[in-house]
Structure formats: C-alpha cells, structure tokens
Design a protein around this motif. Structure first.
Motif, PDB file in Angstrom:
ATOM      1  N   GLY A   5       0.788  -1.220   0.000  1.00 19.29           N
ATOM      2  CA  GLY A   5       0.000   0.000   0.000  1.00 19.29           C
ATOM      3  C   GLY A   5       0.820   1.270   0.000  1.00 19.29           C
ATOM      4  O   GLY A   5       0.281   2.358  -0.237  1.00 19.29           O
ATOM      5  N   ASP A   6       2.128   1.155   0.235  1.00 16.01           N
ATOM      6  CA  ASP A   6       2.999   2.334   0.276  1.00 16.01           C
ATOM      7  C   ASP A   6       3.860   2.461  -0.976  1.00 16.01           C
ATOM      8  O   ASP A   6       4.768   3.290  -1.015  1.00 16.01           O
ATOM      9  N   ASP A  42      -1.168  -4.253  10.263  1.00 14.03           N
ATOM     10  CA  ASP A  42      -1.678  -3.258   9.315  1.00 14.03           C
ATOM     11  C   ASP A  42      -1.628  -3.773   7.878  1.00 14.03           C
ATOM     12  O   ASP A  42      -2.538  -3.511   7.081  1.00 14.03           O
ATOM     13  N   SER A  43      -0.576  -4.501   7.531  1.00 13.80           N
ATOM     14  CA  SER A  43      -0.447  -5.033   6.181  1.00 13.80           C
ATOM     15  C   SER A  43      -1.539  -6.055   5.884  1.00 13.80           C
ATOM     16  O   SER A  43      -2.142  -6.046   4.800  1.00 13.80           O
ATOM     17  N   ARG A  53      -4.425  -6.244   7.381  1.00 20.02           N
ATOM     18  CA  ARG A  53      -5.677  -5.488   7.341  1.00 20.02           C
ATOM     19  C   ARG A  53      -5.862  -4.809   5.984  1.00 20.02           C
ATOM     20  O   ARG A  53      -6.958  -4.835   5.398  1.00 20.02           O
ATOM     21  N   TYR A  54      -4.791  -4.245   5.454  1.00 21.53           N
ATOM     22  CA  TYR A  54      -4.848  -3.582   4.144  1.00 21.53           C
ATOM     23  C   TYR A  54      -5.175  -4.580   3.041  1.00 21.53           C
ATOM     24  O   TYR A  54      -6.052  -4.315   2.190  1.00 21.53           O
ATOM     25  N   SER A 109      -8.712  -5.618   3.170  1.00 18.69           N
ATOM     26  CA  SER A 109      -9.597  -4.531   2.751  1.00 18.69           C
ATOM     27  C   SER A 109      -9.686  -4.438   1.234  1.00 18.69           C
ATOM     28  O   SER A 109     -10.784  -4.374   0.667  1.00 18.69           O
ATOM     29  N   ILE A 110      -8.540  -4.445   0.542  1.00 20.78           N
ATOM     30  CA  ILE A 110      -8.589  -4.309  -0.921  1.00 20.78           C
ATOM     31  C   ILE A 110      -9.128  -5.576  -1.573  1.00 20.78           C
ATOM     32  O   ILE A 110      -9.728  -5.521  -2.653  1.00 20.78           O
TER      33      ILE A 110
END
Length: 279
Positions: free
Chosen positions: A227-228, A262-263, A265-266, A269-270
């Motif tokens: 995501g980054d 967080d990774s 979760r990301y 989500s996508i």
C-alpha cells in the motif's frame, strides 16, 4: 486464498504462538520451529495448526549454499535437507531458500553469482536436496532475487528444466525481480508475466510493494510495505486467488508487529473491495 506473515512477539509454546497468529488474522503460517526441534514439539505445533484450519505455506532455510568455505557449504546443504524433511513431515507447501551468493553478504550481489560454475552448483545442490528426501507432500523452492539466479520468470523456467525434478517448484517473489526501470515502469505487465509463465508451478508467494526513490542515481527501487508503493496489489491478489482457494501468500521484512497487522488489514480490505476471497 490465504495470507500470513511472521510472528515477531516472543512465544514459548503452541498456545502463545497461535494466540499471536489469530490476533494478526493470518490464515496461513510459516512453520515456527526448525529441524533441530524435538518431534514432540513439532507435533504439538502441527496439532494446533490443524485444529485452527491453518495451512503451512513454507519452512524456511535462509542460509548460504554458496559459502566459499567447503565445510560451511556442506553444513548448509545438510541443514537444507533436514529442513525439506521437516517440510515433508509437517505437510508444508515448500521448503524455501535463495540460491546464495559468493559475495560478502549471503544474499547480496557478486559477479560470480552469474558464472556457469555457480549455475551448475545451484542445479546440483537442488537435485541433491530433493533426491535425499524424495518428498511427496512438499516441494523445494528458490525465492527469486534481484542479483542472483533465478532473477526472472525465464531464468526460473530454465532452472526448472535443468534441475529436472518434479518436486522443484516456485516460491514467487515478483517484487524482488523488479530490478530495472523497465520492469518498474511496466510492473503490472511484469507481474502478469511472472504468474502466467510460472503458472502451475507456484507453491507460495511473497506480497510486497516497491517505490522508485526520486533523484537517487543511477537507480534505487526500494521495497515498501503493501500500500505504500506503486504496485497493483489488487491484481496480484487476483492472480494468487486463481492458483487455488488455498494458495498461500505472505507479507515480509516488516519491523514491527503493528506493521504486520496493518499489512494484513490492508490486503483484506482491498480484497473485499475487489471481490477476492481471502480465508
């Protein structure tokens, strides 16, 4: 598909470990013990993995098979065989390593990484490891790297042909192979090429992002947390899902427990937005 990553927080038994796995929302795991562990301890972790409907995506080797010290090279070869035996015993998708480096860093560049002698050694070592174990449930795989073989889908196909063993498969890290401005600029097409050319041979995947560092000459492409960066990770997830409903993918090289959480979760989500099913 399934996703997972490392467990950074300390644990001393299967119950503590599985608590971390659940908290991080992993659906696949890296086996937490190596081949030096007792059969009793290994069996206890396998039991908790099965009880929680998890899949073991990989058993790591992560040692330098190209050491210039013959005794060290033999020691790593023996360890690799033991790790493949462990992967077979626990039913992991693969035991995975990199081919190794003749340089000062075990995972770094050296001109000799691309010599014919090195390539021949990669082939013979892979054959020796597989032939020693004769796995039927697991596989032996090499993670691609930017500066050693395999460093492209075609070089991986070449190794598959030359190793000539059914249980020699692919642990795909497409990000590691984005080692030129052409591949970075055309990253979506390159990722498609990886999955398409290596189709039917991929047993596990690393999902990472990357970003060109502006103004850094001549070229610096930095690995980033999902995501980054600049990669189309939704497309990646679709590719992984197409492998099988239980295909395993791992985030890696993160510094904190929070980054792993967080990774995951990301990615969840996508995947939900894209209609990709992550267990």
């Amino acid at each position: 598909m399934r996703i997972g990553g490392s467990v950074l927080n300390s644990f001393s038994n299967p119950e503590e470990w599985i608590s971390e796995v659940k908290r991080l929302n992993y659906s696949c795991v890296i086996f937490p013990l190596d081949s030096t562990a007792s059969t009793k301890d290994i069996d206890e972790y396998v039991e908790v993995i099965k009880a929680n409907n998890l899949i073991i995506g990989e058993v790591g080797i992560w040692r330098n098979l190209m050491s210039s010290d013959p005794d060290e090279q033999k020691k790593v070869l023996d360890y690799s065989i033991k790790q493949l035996e462990l992967a077979e015993y626990v039913g992991a998708n693969c035991a995975v390593n990199i081919s190794g480096s003749l340089g000062s860093y075990w995972d770094g560049y050296d001109p000799a990484n691309y010599s014919k002698r090195t390539k021949d050694l990669i082939i013979s070592q892979s054959q020796t490891i597989i032939d020693a174990v004769k796995p039927v449930k697991t596989t032996y795989a090499l993670e691609p790297m930017p500066w050693m073989l395999p460093d492209s889908p075609d070089s991986y196909l070449d190794l598959i042909k030359l190793v000539d063993r059914e249980r020699f498969k692919v642990h795909l890290d497409f990000t590691n192979m984005i080692n030129s401005i052409e591949r970075y600029h055309n990253s979506t097409a390159f990722i498609d090429e990886c999955f398409e050319k290596l189709s039917g041979r991929i047993v596990s995947v690393h999902i990472k992002d990357c970003l060109l560092k502006e103004g850094a000459l001549p070229l610096v492409i930095e690995e980033k947390m999902v995501g980054d960066g600049a990669l189309d990770l939704t497309r990646v997830l679709r590719h992984v899902e197409a492998i099988s409903p239980n295909a395993t993918a791992f985030v890696e090289h993160l510094d904190t427990d929070k980054q792993y959480a967080d990774s995951i979760r990301y990615l969840r989500s996508i995947s939900e937005e894209a209609g990709v099913n992550i267990l």
